[in-house]
Design an enzyme around this catalytic site. Structure first.
Site, PDB file in Angstrom:
ATOM      1  N   SER A   5       0.859  -1.193   0.000  1.00  0.00           N
ATOM      2  CA  SER A   5       0.000   0.000   0.000  1.00  0.00           C
ATOM      3  C   SER A   5       0.888   1.234   0.000  1.00  0.00           C
ATOM      4  O   SER A   5       1.989   1.220   0.572  1.00  0.00           O
ATOM      5  CB  SER A   5      -0.888   0.018   1.245  1.00  0.00           C
ATOM      6  OG  SER A   5      -1.510   1.291   1.381  1.00  0.00           O
ATOM      7  N   TYR A  58      -1.711  -0.081  10.370  1.00  0.00           N
ATOM      8  CA  TYR A  58      -1.877  -0.554   8.986  1.00  0.00           C
ATOM      9  C   TYR A  58      -0.642  -0.197   8.160  1.00  0.00           C
ATOM     10  O   TYR A  58      -0.060  -1.047   7.474  1.00  0.00           O
ATOM     11  CB  TYR A  58      -3.134   0.062   8.380  1.00  0.00           C
ATOM     12  CG  TYR A  58      -3.333  -0.283   6.921  1.00  0.00           C
ATOM     13  CD1 TYR A  58      -3.695  -1.572   6.537  1.00  0.00           C
ATOM     14  CD2 TYR A  58      -3.135   0.674   5.920  1.00  0.00           C
ATOM     15  CE1 TYR A  58      -3.854  -1.891   5.193  1.00  0.00           C
ATOM     16  CE2 TYR A  58      -3.300   0.359   4.589  1.00  0.00           C
ATOM     17  CZ  TYR A  58      -3.664  -0.923   4.231  1.00  0.00           C
ATOM     18  OH  TYR A  58      -3.818  -1.246   2.905  1.00  0.00           O
TER      19      TYR A  58
END
Ligand SMILES: NC(=O)c1ccc[n+]([C@@H]2O[C@H](COP(=O)([O-])OP(=O)(O)OC[C@H]3O[C@@H](n4cnc5c(N)ncnc54)[C@H](OP(=O)(O)O)[C@@H]3O)[C@@H](O)[C@H]2O)c1
Length: 253
Positions: free
Chosen positions: A139, A152
């Protein structure tokens, strides 16, 4: 770009019950691979498997025993894994102080530990055959850091460096290690993490575009693919001008 014909190849796709993983499984199956799909939700997983002609294996990747059993079952059934797509992931948005211990552990287990365990399980066969593809869905959060997504982003940063290190470890032995670095993909990811995507840019791309970019990178021998491509720019700015980058990030988020 479609992957080349993959008849006779065995693929395992995590997070294949939804979004990018379901699209990747469909593409791999369309190219002729025998595909094993995994996810948690048995109904959505069964539907994705039926759509691809693949084999569904429900598994909660936060549980290392289930993760090990998943790898063992695919290897026992098919005898090999030629293509591993480590795509499954879960998000969480909010201040770190509001996150529970269990929530932190679940993100680390699903987003980081499980890809490590699965990669280790399939790698010996790939090295013995002198070929294989390991795909990782990272990501942009793992490259840049994102306010209120610390855990995250940390899991995705770890995944990225794991992939880089594994690429060095396996260099010259036929194993291609590729990371997709998406910014925003139009999937249920944001709804599931409990906070919608708050910006206008980068614009979301479709899960099909993300899967196509990942597989094109994997079968094109690329180390990383940023999506959209202009995301290379903030990554380069952060790497070369970190103080400037942090000032901009503090100001614009
Ligand atoms: N969407 C974005 O904007 C975006 C941006 C950057 C990176 N990513 C990454 O892209 C990957 C795919 O996400 P997506 O956007 O396609 O979201 P998605 O539609 O929510 O799909 C996530 C997939 O991961 C699976 N999964 C999550 N936690 C799991 C667990 N503990 N055990 C097993 N499977 C689990 C889900 O399975 P079940 O639904 O069956 O539980 C689902 O198949 C993730 O790694 C995510 O971090 C997404």
């Amino acid at each position: 770009m479609r992957p080349r014909r993959l008849d006779g190849r065995v693929a395992l796709v995590t997070g294949a019950s939804s979004g990018i993983g379901a699209a990747a499984a469909a593409r791999l199956a369309a190219a002729g691979a025998r595909v094993f799909l995994t996810g948690r939700d048995p109904e959505r997983l069964a539907a994705a498997a039926a759509a691809t002609g693949g084999t569904p294996i429900p598994c909660d990747l936060t549980d290392p025993d289930q993760t090990a059993a998943l790898a063992a079952r695919v290897l026992e059934t098919a005898g090999r894994v030629d293509i591993l797509v480590n795509n499954a992931g879960q998000g969480w948005a909010g201040p770190l102080t509001e996150m529970t211990d269990a929530g932190i552990q679940a993100l680390v287990a699903a987003n980081l530990t499980a890809p490590m365990l699965l990669s280790r399980a399939v790698l010996p066969g790939m090295l013995a055959r002198g070929g294989g593809h390991l795909g990782f869905v990272g990501s942009i959060a793992g490259r840049l850091g994102v306010r209120e997504e610390a855990v995250y982003a940390g899991t995705k940063a770890g995944l990225s460096v794991f992939a880089d290190s594994l690429r060095q470890e396996t260099a010259g032995r036929g194993v291609v290690v590729t990371e997709l670095v998406p910014a925003v993909v139009d999937t249920p990811f944001f709804a599931r993490r409990g906070r919608p995507y708050p910006r206008r840019r980068p614009r979301p791309v479709s899960p099909e575009q993300a899967a196509a970019a990942l597989l094109a990178g994997m079968f094109g021998g690329r180390a990383e693919v940023c999506l959209p491509r202009w995301m290379y720019l903030p990554i380069a700015v952060r790497a070369t001008l970190p103080t400037t980058y942090r000032r901009l990030a503090d100001r614009y988020g």
